[in-house]
Each structure stands twice: as C-alpha cells, then as structure tokens.
Design an enzyme around this catalytic site. Structure first.
Site, short mmCIF file in Angstrom:
data_model
loop_
_atom_site.label_atom_id
_atom_site.label_comp_id
_atom_site.label_asym_id
_atom_site.label_seq_id
_atom_site.Cartn_x
_atom_site.Cartn_y
_atom_site.Cartn_z
N GLU A 55 -4.85 -5.29 -10.78
CA GLU A 55 -3.98 -4.34 -11.47
C GLU A 55 -2.90 -3.78 -10.55
O GLU A 55 -1.74 -3.62 -10.96
CB GLU A 55 -4.82 -3.20 -12.02
N ASP A 56 -3.25 -3.47 -9.31
CA ASP A 56 -2.37 -2.64 -8.49
C ASP A 56 -1.90 -3.29 -7.19
O ASP A 56 -1.25 -2.63 -6.38
CB ASP A 56 -3.09 -1.34 -8.14
#
Length: 757
Positions: free
Chosen positions: A110-111
C-alpha cells in the site's frame, strides 16, 4: 494499516484512510517506543514454536524496515515501529510464521514501492495473499463515508473467508492504532474510535477474542466520552482499593473449599472494564452504587466433569442468586465460548459472579479463533482447520455469504453491524433443534434462521404451545413453532423494520424486490400478449427466447419486467420477433384534434383490456394522485417507467400531459369481485358554512354511508365559508354519488363536487 502516517502523497490515496496525518507537526513528539530487535522477535516466536523459520522472520524484518525507510508516524516514531508492534501483538496470540511475516509486511504494497509479485517471489504466494488481503481499495469513487467504510469492510470480510489470518492481522493493526490514537487530530480521532466501537470490537468479540474486544472497547470509550471514562475508572479504582482484602478473601475461600472436596483449581478475581460497566449502567438505567457484579472470579479446573463438581461445591457453600445461572458448556455461544456462569451471595453478603471453565475453555475465551494452533504440522490450512473446529468461523462465513448477495454498501454495513452486536438467546424448534439469535430477536428472525422459505411463508406462530404474534420477542429456552401458508410467497415489506437480524432483513428485502419484479413481469406479459392479439401475431416464449440478443436482455422475465416498468415498449418486443411488424397509431381519449375535425366517438372498450382489481392486485397499480378512480368510471392506464400503471378516469384533465406519448396509454377495465368488496380512492370538494359543528355534520354523513376519510384539508375562502378537500375511500361510483347527494342535502353545505385529478 496505520491511518495517521506521514509519507509521500501517493501513499495517502487509500480509500479506507479515515484519518490523514498532519502535513508536518512543528515539533514532533519525542519517540516513545523502543523498537523490537530482530532477535527479540525471533525469541518471542520461538517461545511457543521451537520449529520457527528464523531466516524467514529475519528477511521479513529487514525487508519491511528498508521498504518503509524514513517514513514516520505522527508521534515522530519511525513508521516501521507500527508493523513491528502489530507483529508483537500477534506473537502474544501465538500465531504461525506466515502471519507474523504478513504483519511485518502488511503496509508495504500500500505505502511503498513493493509489489505483490515481488513479495510472492521473496516470501512465497501464501504470505503475498495475506498481505494483499489487507491492502486497501485504491481510488474507488464512493458517494459517502458510510459507503467507503462498507466497501472496505466487505473486502476485508471476503478476504477473511479465504484466510482468517487476515482478520487477526487486521485486528492487531487496529489495536495498535487505537493505542496510539492520542497523536491523531481530534476530528479524526472521533471517526476512528466510532468505527472501532461499531465494527472491529464486536468483530473481535464474535471471533471469541474477548481480551482484544475489551481493550478496543475501552480505548474507544476513552476517546468518545473521556469524562464518563474517567469517572467510571476513578470509581472502580476506589472500589478496588476498599475491597482489596475482600477479593483476596473470596479467592482464598473458594480455593480452600474446592481443595477440601478434592478439586484443584486456579481462582482469581478480575475487575470489569469501564466500558462494560458504563453500558450496563445505561442498559439497566442504574447508578454505579446499584451494580453488584463489578468483580468476576474465574475458576479454572482440569476437565469438564470438574466444572460441574465445582459448581455443586459453590452452590452448597453459598446461597445462589436466582436467574443468574447460565450453562455455556452444554450450549456454547456461536463464538465457541464455553463456561458455566453463576452468581452467589459470598462473604460479607457481597454478590460474587463466578465463571467456571477448563484451561482449554479459558484459552478459547481469551483468544477465540487465535487459540487454534495454526503452526503445528499436519493440521492443514488455517481455513480448513477452523472449518473443522470453530463455530465462530462458521458463523463468519455464513454471514459473509448472506450479506454479500446483492446489497448496496450502506445495507451491507447496516446488516453487518446488526450481526456483530448483542449477545444471544437460545430457542428451540418443535423437533429440538437449537437456534441461536441476538438478544431482542423475534419470531420473524427465528423463522428466517430456520430457513428462508419458512420466513417468507410465515403467517403465525406458537411460542411454548400458545399462539403469539410474529413480532413477539423471544426469551431463552422458548420452543417456537412457525405456522406457514403456501398462499404467501413473499413477506410483507413492513417486516423489514420488525426484524432484528441481518439475515432476516436481507431475505425480506430480497423477497420484496423479487415480488415487485414479478408484478412488473406479470404486467409486462399482459401488455405484450394484448399487443400481439391486437396485431393478430402469434406469441410464444420460445420465439421470444430467440430474439433476446436483439433486445439486450438475458431472459424472458427480464424482457417482461422491462416492459412492465416502462423501460421497453411492447412494440419493440414485437419488432424483435417479427422484423416486418409496423406499429399502428391508435387515437386516444385525450388526443389532440384539428379545429375542423369533429370529435370522434370514444372507442369501444377492447376485450383485450387489462383487468384492474385494485391496490392489492398482483399488478403494480396506483390511482390518479389528485382524485383517484372508482369502479363505474371509464378509465385508462398510463405506464410510468419504474412505477407501473397509474389509473385515471377518462375525464381527468391530467391526461392532457400524455397526449404526445401514445405508447404509454393502456386499455384497462375494472375487474371487481362483488363478494369481496374493496375500497378505492376518490376526492371531493365541499364548501360549507363556517359555524360550530359543520365539520362534524359532514364527517357524520360520510361515516353513516360507510365511507372512510383518508385525509382532509381546510381553506378559509371567506369569513362565512370554509372549503374542505376530502380524500375518501369508497366502493364504487354509485357509493360515491350517494355520499355526495346526502352532503348536498345538508343545510350547512353550500356546494359539493367531485375532483378529477
């Protein structure tokens, strides 16, 4: 996922992100955590799993630390401290290597620049699937915060159905975020705490993870109502200080009495959490001083037989409080919780709540589905293991199956909340089958818990042999017999507001929608068949089936429903089946005429006209909104897309609005059964003298002639006269005319006329 990180903008796009980080605090708080080292993590796992894969854990630690790099949290701590703390929480639950590694990596896709393919290659597809199951939806356009929350919850639950370890990581992730909630902006804090209390704490409880549920509830309570939390905690601390000796005395007496009778047991008291105390005070509307079960004592024994022996010893030592005995060993809760609960009057005349269980029951009570050993060889996949051993997981899978069928996001969220909350009541079918339902559930919920078809056809019930209403609230131990009728294929839509369980509400909504669709399909079939009769064409379902591709529909029922809703013309169906068909324009009652033309006579009523039986017919029918129509009127039907047929009397001025849309006009006729009379809507305008009792005289005339006033509005035309607009329900035109005639005979009535809407 940590919702209050500070990092590059592209890392902030996840749609589940309910609390964005401040761009850059002027003075970040000093780091509060000492990050766990690699060898610390390995040792924590090795303490319960000697065969742990050290190399895998070390590689995941280094990979996640490098991937998150210089990212920081709002507290100023390195962002990597968050996945590390999540992994630590999961080691307390004694979970397998794959779960611990997935926790370390859960924010990388996700990041960071990490991809699923890369994680699959380095750590294997099992861990890759776990990490992806936790990755939030990206850039999904949703219309509301509730829809966003619901879509993320739906994705989470569907991921759980494949591998329950996704849920365990997610709960640990939320728990650590709640522990560090103080660093979040106040408005974000509120939203996160509400979501935790609404969804994650009850979900942990349903999975049997009571310790985690209680901590999530208490952290949310502290955020949402800090004053109440502080007051309750202060009172609990004060009470604990005063009763410190009493708690020790009760533990000693219990242990001694059990030992005298040949039972070895661990006994210890625990104080209930502030949130639990607060909710009980609110539910029972009592003050803190009136609560008697603030402390609970757990008695841990060797086996099930010893549980019942301990119960007998306790009950013969101290008086029992009536109505406070529950045996969850013989009838476990749906989350696998098993224990014997009882309350006695103990030393100092204090009420003492006891929970008697075995060591294994205690482990399941504290850790729920996490208590099942995932890391042992030969147990199969976690999902297969839980299918065999866990009622809680079976409940979760059935809930997902029910709630993911055709509900919009808000409905899904609403029903999931309904399924997560409340304790259970246990009822029985006449054959002795046990049905567990939420507290406050009624017979409607029971019927749908037995089977959807039973719920849809339920018309009555017996509770413990006595006839009762379907809305009756059920109590523990009730025997319920549901009475059904084949004549009822769909439940009343009003049941949805009476049902408590998400399963019942979803089934009622589906059945209602199906019934409405069937009504539209029935109307569409009549319209199509009558057009074919007028055009002297042969209609057959088999022939229409071959024309479905040209109509862009999947089934004959889809075609008929579209015609009934007004989304497709019957002439389009005819052209699809007979390409040479040409629609003939038919003069309508309100069609425009040239000035020189003579008014044509009204057409004779077609034998192919659709019969109208009234509001409760099997067709989607309603009547003209400003005047209605009654048997005896010459009528015409207007098809309104998505609404069905609206019936107008032919003298209605509203028909002028449809002059340019002849395809919406339908030939209809009354088909009233005189043996079962129905009422129909009509409207009259009454101008009466403004004097005391005049309205009562008008109402009396209507009542004496068996009319029913549905609505009435008044307008003062002058000081002497009031104009009444009255919506009536009458049997037919003759009935309406009689009422009007009697009103005209009254001295207080100046004028009466019928309103044609």
């Amino acid at each position: 996922m940590a919702y209050w990180r500070q990092g590059p903008p592209q890392m902030q796009a996840a749609t589940e992100q309910v609390a964005m980080a401040p761009s850059a605090p002027a003075k970040p708080p000093k780091s509060r955590v000492r990050m766990m080292r690699q060898y610390d993590l390995v040792e924590r796992v090795r303490s319960y799993n000697p065969d742990t894969n050290e190399d895998l854990l070390n590689r995941a630690y280094v990979y996640a630390m490098k991937a998150h790099g210089s990212q920081t949290r709002a507290s100023g701590d390195p962002y990597f401290s968050h996945p590390l703390e999540v992994a630590a929480i999961l080691t307390d639950l004694k979970l397998d290597d794959a779960t611990i590694v997935a926790a370390l990596l859960h924010d990388t896709i996700e990041d960071t620049e990490a991809t699923r393919a890369e994680i699959d290659q380095i750590f294997g597809p099992e861990i890759g699937a776990l990490v992806e199951g936790l990755t939030k939806l990206k850039r999904l356009e949703l219309v509301s915060r509730e829809a966003k929350q619901a879509e993320n919850l739906r994705k989470l639950l569907l991921a759980i159905s494949d591998d329950v370890r996704v849920l365990l990581i997610k709960l640990a992730d939320r728990l650590h975020n709640m522990r560090t909630l103080e660093f979040v902006r106040p408005e974000s804090r509120q939203r996160i705490a509400e979501e935790t209390l609404d969804i994650y704490a009850p979900l942990a409880g349903r999975m049997g993870m009571q310790e985690m549920r209680e901590e999530l509830e208490d952290l949310s309570f502290r955020t949402l109502d800090p004053e109440a939390h502080a007051v309750v905690k202060q009172r609990l601390d004060s009470l604990a200080e005063r009763n410190r000796n009493l708690i020790g005395e009760i533990e000693t007496q219990l242990t001694t009495n059990l030992r005298k009778n040949g039972l070895t047991a661990q006994v210890y008291g625990r104080r209930k959490k502030p949130f639990s105390i607060w909710t009980k005070m609110e539910r029972k509307s009592v003050g803190f001083e009136q609560l008697s079960d603030i402390f609970a004592f757990r008695v841990i024994v060797g086996d099930i037989e010893s549980c019942y022996r301990a119960l007998g010893i306790v009950h013969t030592t101290w008086p029992v409080v009536p109505g406070r005995f529950k045996d969850y060993i013989s009838t476990p809760k749906q989350n696998d919780y098993r224990s014997i609960h009882t309350t006695v009057i103990g030393p100092g005349n204090q009420r003492v709540e006891l929970q008697i269980r075995t060591e294994e029951m205690h482990r399941v009570a504290e850790f729920g589905i996490a208590a099942h050993v995932f890391y042992k060889e030969g147990v199969g996949s976690p999902t297969e293991l839980l299918k065999r051993e866990s009622n809680a997981f079976a409940w979760l899978r059935s809930t997902i199956a029910i709630l993911s069928e055709g509900a919009n996001p808000e409905e899904f969220l609403e029903h999931t909340k309904l399924e997560l909350f409340h304790d259970q009541v246990f009822c029985f079918t006449p054959k002795g089958k046990l049905i567990a339902l939420p507290r406050h559930a009624n017979v409607i919920d029971f019927a749908y818990a037995v089977h959807t078809d039973v719920g849809n056809s339920a018309v009555g019930c017996k509770i413990n042999g006595k006839f009762s209403a379907l809305s009756s609230e059920l109590q523990n131990g009730d025997e319920v017999e549901v009475l059904t009728s084949e004549a009822q294929s769909a439940p009343p839509s009003a049941w949805e507001s009476l049902a408590v369980t998400g399963k019942a509400r979803a089934a009622i909504r589906r059945a209602t929608r199906a019934a409405v669709r069937d009504q539209y399909a029935g109307l569409g079939r009549r319209i199509v068949e009558r057009l074919f009769e007028r055009a002297k064409l042969e209609y057959a379902d088999d022939k229409l089936k071959g024309a479905l591709p040209r109509l862009a529909r999947n089934s004959i029922e889809d075609v008929m429903a579209a015609v009934g809703r007004g989304e497709m013309k019957a002439s389009n169906v005819a052209r699809a089946m007979y390409p040479d068909y040409k629609e003939e324009r038919v003069a309508r009652y309100g069609a425009k005429k040239s000035p020189a033309a003579k008014s044509p006579p009204e057409p004779a009523r077609s034998p192919n006209a659709i019969p109208i039986r009234g509001i409760n017919s099997d067709l989607p029918v309603k009547f003209a909104p400003n005047g209605g129509a009654v048997p005896g009127d010459r009528i015409v039907g207007i098809v309104t897309p998505g609404e069905g047929i609206t019936i107008y009397p032919i003298q209605s001025p509203a028909l002028k609005d449809f002059e340019e849309e002849p395809e919406r006009w339908l030939d209809v006729r009354w088909d009233v059964d005189e043996t079962t009379p129905q009422r129909f809507p009509a409207r009259i305008l009454v101008e009466n003298v403004n004097e005391p009792g005049s309205l009562a005289q008008v109402a009396t005339v209507i009542a004496e002639h068996d009319g029913n006033i549905d609505n009435i509005s008044m307008y003062r035309r002058s000081p002497d006269f009031t104009e009444l607009t009255i919506d009536l329900e009458v049997y037919d035109l003759k009935h309406l005319s009689a009422i009007i005639a009697q009103l005209r005979a009254k001295a207080v009535v100046a004028r009466v006329e019928r309103v044609n809407g």
